[in-house]
Motif scaffolding. Structure first.
Motif, PDB file in Angstrom:
ATOM      1  N   MET A   1     -31.828  59.836  19.348  1.00 37.14           N
ATOM      2  CA  MET A   1     -31.101  60.560  18.319  1.00 37.14           C
ATOM      3  C   MET A   1     -31.917  61.749  17.856  1.00 37.14           C
ATOM      4  SD  MET A   1     -29.715  59.247  14.603  1.00 37.14           S
ATOM      5  CE  MET A   1     -31.336  59.255  13.850  1.00 37.14           C
ATOM      6  N   ALA A   2     -31.321  62.944  17.898  1.00 35.64           N
ATOM      7  CA  ALA A   2     -32.011  64.148  17.465  1.00 35.64           C
ATOM      8  C   ALA A   2     -32.090  64.183  15.940  1.00 35.64           C
ATOM      9  CB  ALA A   2     -31.272  65.378  17.974  1.00 35.64           C
ATOM     10  N   MET A   3     -33.230  64.656  15.423  1.00 39.20           N
ATOM     11  CA  MET A   3     -33.396  64.765  13.976  1.00 39.20           C
ATOM     12  C   MET A   3     -32.498  65.873  13.441  1.00 39.20           C
ATOM     13  SD  MET A   3     -36.871  65.391  11.755  1.00 39.20           S
ATOM     14  CE  MET A   3     -37.172  67.012  12.461  1.00 39.20           C
ATOM     15  N   THR A   4     -31.792  65.584  12.360  1.00 37.35           N
ATOM     16  CA  THR A   4     -30.882  66.567  11.786  1.00 37.35           C
ATOM     17  C   THR A   4     -31.630  67.639  11.025  1.00 37.35           C
ATOM     18  OG1 THR A   4     -28.955  66.894  10.360  1.00 37.35           O
ATOM     19  CG2 THR A   4     -30.569  65.257   9.650  1.00 37.35           C
ATOM     20  N   LYS A   5     -31.054  68.820  10.939  1.00 35.81           N
ATOM     21  CA  LYS A   5     -31.593  69.890  10.112  1.00 35.81           C
ATOM     22  C   LYS A   5     -30.735  70.113   8.866  1.00 35.81           C
ATOM     23  CE  LYS A   5     -34.086  72.302  13.754  1.00 35.81           C
ATOM     24  NZ  LYS A   5     -34.341  73.598  14.435  1.00 35.81           N
ATOM     25  N   LYS A   6     -29.756  69.251   8.687  1.00 38.38           N
ATOM     26  CA  LYS A   6     -28.943  69.328   7.481  1.00 38.38           C
ATOM     27  C   LYS A   6     -29.735  68.837   6.277  1.00 38.38           C
ATOM     28  CE  LYS A   6     -24.125  69.000   8.931  1.00 38.38           C
ATOM     29  NZ  LYS A   6     -22.848  68.337   8.630  1.00 38.38           N
ATOM     30  N   HIS A 143     -19.023  70.452   1.190  1.00 33.11           N
ATOM     31  CA  HIS A 143     -20.173  71.352   1.129  1.00 33.11           C
ATOM     32  C   HIS A 143     -20.155  72.225   2.374  1.00 33.11           C
ATOM     33  CE1 HIS A 143     -24.213  72.925   0.847  1.00 33.11           C
ATOM     34  NE2 HIS A 143     -24.510  72.394   2.017  1.00 33.11           N
ATOM     35  N   ASP A 144     -20.081  73.539   2.177  1.00 30.44           N
ATOM     36  CA  ASP A 144     -20.029  74.471   3.302  1.00 30.44           C
ATOM     37  C   ASP A 144     -21.408  74.657   3.927  1.00 30.44           C
ATOM     38  OD1 ASP A 144     -17.313  74.928   2.933  1.00 30.44           O
ATOM     39  OD2 ASP A 144     -17.647  76.587   1.544  1.00 30.44           O
ATOM     40  N   ASP A 145     -21.449  74.610   5.254  1.00 36.08           N
ATOM     41  CA  ASP A 145     -22.687  74.861   5.995  1.00 36.08           C
ATOM     42  C   ASP A 145     -22.296  75.504   7.325  1.00 36.08           C
ATOM     43  OD1 ASP A 145     -25.037  74.801   7.500  1.00 36.08           O
ATOM     44  OD2 ASP A 145     -25.692  72.895   6.667  1.00 36.08           O
ATOM     45  N   LYS A 146     -22.316  76.827   7.344  1.00 35.33           N
ATOM     46  CA  LYS A 146     -21.871  77.554   8.526  1.00 35.33           C
ATOM     47  C   LYS A 146     -22.797  77.349   9.716  1.00 35.33           C
ATOM     48  CE  LYS A 146     -19.411  81.130   5.959  1.00 35.33           C
ATOM     49  NZ  LYS A 146     -19.314  82.579   5.642  1.00 35.33           N
ATOM     50  N   LYS A 147     -24.083  77.118   9.436  1.00 33.56           N
ATOM     51  CA  LYS A 147     -25.054  77.000  10.527  1.00 33.56           C
ATOM     52  C   LYS A 147     -25.005  75.645  11.206  1.00 33.56           C
ATOM     53  CE  LYS A 147     -29.889  77.946  11.634  1.00 33.56           C
ATOM     54  NZ  LYS A 147     -31.210  78.399  11.105  1.00 33.56           N
ATOM     55  N   TYR A 148     -24.973  74.568  10.404  1.00 31.60           N
ATOM     56  CA  TYR A 148     -25.073  73.222  10.970  1.00 31.60           C
ATOM     57  C   TYR A 148     -23.785  72.410  10.862  1.00 31.60           C
ATOM     58  CZ  TYR A 148     -30.049  74.294  10.899  1.00 31.60           C
ATOM     59  OH  TYR A 148     -31.272  74.888  11.083  1.00 31.60           O
ATOM     60  N   GLY A 149     -22.786  72.943  10.177  1.00 30.64           N
ATOM     61  CA  GLY A 149     -21.514  72.228  10.021  1.00 30.64           C
ATOM     62  C   GLY A 149     -21.330  71.686   8.622  1.00 30.64           C
ATOM     63  N   ASP A 150     -20.120  71.776   8.116  1.00 30.47           N
ATOM     64  CA  ASP A 150     -19.820  71.310   6.766  1.00 30.47           C
ATOM     65  C   ASP A 150     -20.047  69.804   6.639  1.00 30.47           C
ATOM     66  OD1 ASP A 150     -18.981  73.907   6.405  1.00 30.47           O
ATOM     67  OD2 ASP A 150     -16.841  73.436   6.533  1.00 30.47           O
ATOM     68  N   THR A 151     -20.304  69.377   5.415  1.00 37.85           N
ATOM     69  CA  THR A 151     -20.353  67.958   5.087  1.00 37.85           C
ATOM     70  C   THR A 151     -19.241  67.661   4.096  1.00 37.85           C
ATOM     71  OG1 THR A 151     -22.757  67.860   5.388  1.00 37.85           O
ATOM     72  CG2 THR A 151     -21.733  66.077   4.131  1.00 37.85           C
ATOM     73  N   CYS A 196     -19.301  67.533   9.858  1.00 41.11           N
ATOM     74  CA  CYS A 196     -18.363  68.293  10.673  1.00 41.11           C
ATOM     75  C   CYS A 196     -19.070  69.107  11.750  1.00 41.11           C
ATOM     76  CB  CYS A 196     -17.538  69.231   9.786  1.00 41.11           C
ATOM     77  SG  CYS A 196     -16.768  68.382   8.395  1.00 41.11           S
ATOM     78  N   LYS A 197     -18.336  69.429  12.777  1.00 39.04           N
ATOM     79  CA  LYS A 197     -18.859  70.271  13.848  1.00 39.04           C
ATOM     80  C   LYS A 197     -19.125  71.669  13.309  1.00 39.04           C
ATOM     81  CE  LYS A 197     -15.921  71.808  16.812  1.00 39.04           C
ATOM     82  NZ  LYS A 197     -14.916  71.877  17.897  1.00 39.04           N
ATOM     83  N   ALA A 198     -20.262  72.243  13.685  1.00 38.91           N
ATOM     84  CA  ALA A 198     -20.585  73.602  13.252  1.00 38.91           C
ATOM     85  C   ALA A 198     -19.499  74.563  13.712  1.00 38.91           C
ATOM     86  CB  ALA A 198     -21.938  74.027  13.819  1.00 38.91           C
ATOM     87  N   GLY A 199     -19.062  75.425  12.792  1.00 37.20           N
ATOM     88  CA  GLY A 199     -18.045  76.407  13.121  1.00 37.20           C
ATOM     89  C   GLY A 199     -16.620  75.947  12.957  1.00 37.20           C
TER      90      GLY A 199
END
Length: 206
Positions: A1-6, A143-151, A196-199
């Protein structure tokens, strides 16, 4: 599992709608969601996040809290130990920067709101357990996150904690809401966190 950057940083938008168990998406295996089930969940979330369901602007962010009761015990000589969760409960807490009587009536069970179309005046009466509205609400925080995907956080419950309405000379007093969470399913799940998926572009309420 890759470490998240969120990160859990920054505020967002909050939406509320009446809960209808028949329209809440069912997931057969909660550890292995199917594409069809995922599509149903995304569609449900999108349907709640509309302009009409946005209940106000947030002040000081959004909090969802999970609390547990625990059993910790061991044998006399320490050969065995038991650590387990015996109970759990959740609350959803947020404050609205803007509110009026209609907002209070939508969020607090004993409040009733009506409007006289001729005068344009609106009236909100608060109190009366016999006439309490037992409607369960769906609350969605995005919560908007354009780079890593919304939560997106999804819960259902009732706001039964009471409230303060305060008018001050030098600051805005937010309208606080605290929801006691109720389970989505008979198996007890009461909190959904959707990464959510980024973008991803939401069709409504973005």
């Amino acid at each position: 599992m890759a470490m998240t950057k969120k990160t859990y940083y920054g505020s967002g938008k909050v939406y509320s709608a009446d809960y209808d168990a028949s329209t809440f998406p069912k997931v057969k295996d909660l550890r292995k969601i199917t594409s069809e089930e995922a599509t149903a969940v995304i569609s449900f979330i999108t349907g709640v996040m509309t302009e009409d369901n946005q209940i106000g602007y947030l002040k000081d962010g959004y909090e969802v809290k999970v609390e547990t009761s625990n059993l910790s015990d061991k044998s006399d000589l320490g050969e065995m130990k038991v650590d387990t969760i015996t109970d759990e409960k959740g609350t959803s807490n947020f404050k609205l920067f803007n509110a009026n009587g209609e907002t209070i009536a939508k969020q607090y069970p004993t409040a009733k709101h009506s409007k006289d179309t001729e005068s344009g005046f609106e009236f909100t009466f608060v109190g009366g357990l016999d006439s309490s509205d037992e409607t369960v609400h769906v609350v969605v925080f995005k919560h908007d996150d354009k780079k890593y995907g919304d939560t997106v956080v999804v819960v259902i419950g009732k706001n039964t904690s009471g409230f303060d309405a305060v008018w001050k000379q030098d600051s805005v007093t937010p309208f606080a809401c605290s929801y006691a969470l109720e389970p989505f399913y008979d198996s007890g799940e009461f909190l959904l966190i959707c990464d959510c998926k980024a973008g991803h572009v939401w069709t409504e309420g973005s």
